[in-house]
Design a protein around this motif. Structure first.
Motif, mmCIF file in Angstrom:
data_model
loop_
_atom_site.group_PDB
_atom_site.id
_atom_site.type_symbol
_atom_site.label_atom_id
_atom_site.label_comp_id
_atom_site.label_asym_id
_atom_site.label_seq_id
_atom_site.Cartn_x
_atom_site.Cartn_y
_atom_site.Cartn_z
ATOM 1 N N TRP A 11 2.631 -2.873 8.081
ATOM 2 C CA TRP A 11 3.683 -3.888 8.067
ATOM 3 C C TRP A 11 3.475 -4.915 6.962
ATOM 4 N N VAL A 13 2.492 -6.956 3.553
ATOM 5 C CA VAL A 13 2.669 -6.659 2.134
ATOM 6 C C VAL A 13 1.347 -6.281 1.458
ATOM 7 N N ARG A 40 7.158 4.924 8.964
ATOM 8 C CA ARG A 40 6.256 4.336 7.965
ATOM 9 C C ARG A 40 4.824 4.805 8.183
ATOM 10 N N ASN A 160 13.670 -11.059 -4.573
ATOM 11 C CA ASN A 160 13.839 -10.062 -3.509
ATOM 12 C C ASN A 160 12.785 -8.958 -3.528
ATOM 13 N N TRP A 161 11.537 -9.319 -3.852
ATOM 14 C CA TRP A 161 10.476 -8.315 -3.787
ATOM 15 C C TRP A 161 9.641 -8.413 -2.511
ATOM 16 N N PRO A 163 9.146 -7.946 1.455
ATOM 17 C CA PRO A 163 9.827 -7.153 2.485
ATOM 18 C C PRO A 163 10.743 -8.034 3.326
ATOM 19 N N GLU A 164 11.863 -7.508 3.729
ATOM 20 C CA GLU A 164 12.832 -8.289 4.487
ATOM 21 C C GLU A 164 12.237 -8.815 5.790
ATOM 22 N N HIS A 165 11.313 -8.051 6.366
ATOM 23 C CA HIS A 165 10.742 -8.504 7.648
ATOM 24 C C HIS A 165 9.833 -9.725 7.477
#
Length: 336
Positions: A11, A13, A40, A160-161, A163-165
């Protein structure tokens, strides 16, 4: 004999960075993967050529597994770390240990009861600039420290690099401060060198995310010294910066070059000019220290205590932002 490591989630980065450290260390082997996201997790296991377990309990029950690396969502740290501790596995985890002191206390007690090696990744404690700054402070060249400020920021929410989470409040326990701000938080606390008596936070929401993307926290002390912790996901070309001021001098790092500058009344030139202070070599990484502790049957007491204090300060910062007030601290407790 190699330490066989299970990977708990990809999860975070930095999950693959810790995996690479395990792959590259001569005494560790990545042996299994579990992930709360089975797609994943299976992809990571296939890439590594190791089994993927759909059940964390099943992976942890394996006698062939000695230890785990935890990169799960922050709100699941308590669940997965307690399971790993109950299974008798040594644990290396991404910061923070957990979002609240109550959860951290449960985790640390479980690990201690099983006499397991537990290390939290606080990498900038091992950096050469941090060790050199500690040298300056230990020599008293700044006199009494009156102000410390550490800033760490990037443009992850703009470009926007990330992760959205990483913008999910439930999973992360916050935004820029609890993620990126962890590093300036534990460094500022270290450089102040005294207990924190109050925490005040100001969070900004530049990109309109669910969590803060721009944050400043101030730390109060009984002596009147002040700490300033800055972090953000919306800042381009913002250098990692440290400044520490005292009654007899000032030091600066990263303004913007990676040089440590010192001006001290107690130095050989009596504070007349700035001089470049030599950086120390980096200390071995937190991961390498973890492996060494496992091999030697020792514990990382200072690391764990620093991580406990980090969660206490982060929890207070979140409360301050939510309640719009200074959160008083005393000893190891957050006061009402």
């Amino acid at each position: 004999m190699s330490i066989r490591v299970g990977k708990i989630s990809f999860w975070h980065v930095h999950a693959w960075e810790y995996t690479e450290q395990a792959l590259n260390h001569p005494d560790t082997v990545v042996a299994a993967v579990w992930d709360e996201d089975p797609v994943r997790g299976q992809a990571a296991a296939d890439k590594l050529g190791v089994p993927f377990y759909a059940s964390l309990d099943e992976m942890l029950s394996s006698d062939d597994l000695d230890a785990v690396i935890v990169d799960a969502p922050t709100n699941r740290h308590k669940e997965v770390i307690l399971k790993a501790a109950q299974a008798g596995k040594h644990i290396f985890t991404e910061k923070v240990i957990a979002p609240t002191v109550q959860e951290v206390d449960e985790i640390v007690a479980a690990v201690s009861d099983r006499k397991l090696t537990f290390v939290v990744s606080l990498p900038r404690l091992n950096a050469g600039y941090t060790l050199a700054i500690q040298d300056i402070l230990d020599k008293g060249l700044l006199g009494k420290v009156t102000y410390a400020r550490v800033r760490l920021s990037h443009n992850g929410a703009l470009a926007n690099w990330l992760p959205e989470h990483f913008y999910n409040r439930e999973q992360c326990g916050g935004g820029a401060m609890i993620d990126l701000g962890c590093h300036p938080m534990y460094l500022t606390r270290l450089f102040l060198g005294e207990e924190i008596t109050g925490v005040s936070a100001n969070f900004g929401y530049v990109t309109g995310k669910e969590v803060e993307d721009n944050a400043v926290v101030t730390l109060q002390t009984a002596s009147g010294a002040v700490g300033v912790v800055e972090a953000g996901f919306v800042n381009s070309h913002s250098p990692f910066t440290i400044e520490v001021h005292g009654t007899e001098g000032t030091l600066l790092y990263g303004t913007p070059e990676d040089k440590l500058l010192l001006k001290s009344n107690l130095d050989e030139n009596g504070g007349k000019t700035w001089r470049e202070y030599p950086l120390r070599s980096n200390r071995e990484s937190a991961f390498d220290q973890w492996v060494g502790h496992i091999q030697n049957g020792t514990t990382a007491g200072t690391n764990v205590q620093t991580a406990i204090e980090l969660t206490r300060l982060m929890e207070a910062a979140n409360r301050s932002a939510q309640e719009g007030r200074v959160i008083p601290l005393e000893g190891s407790a957050l006061l009402p």
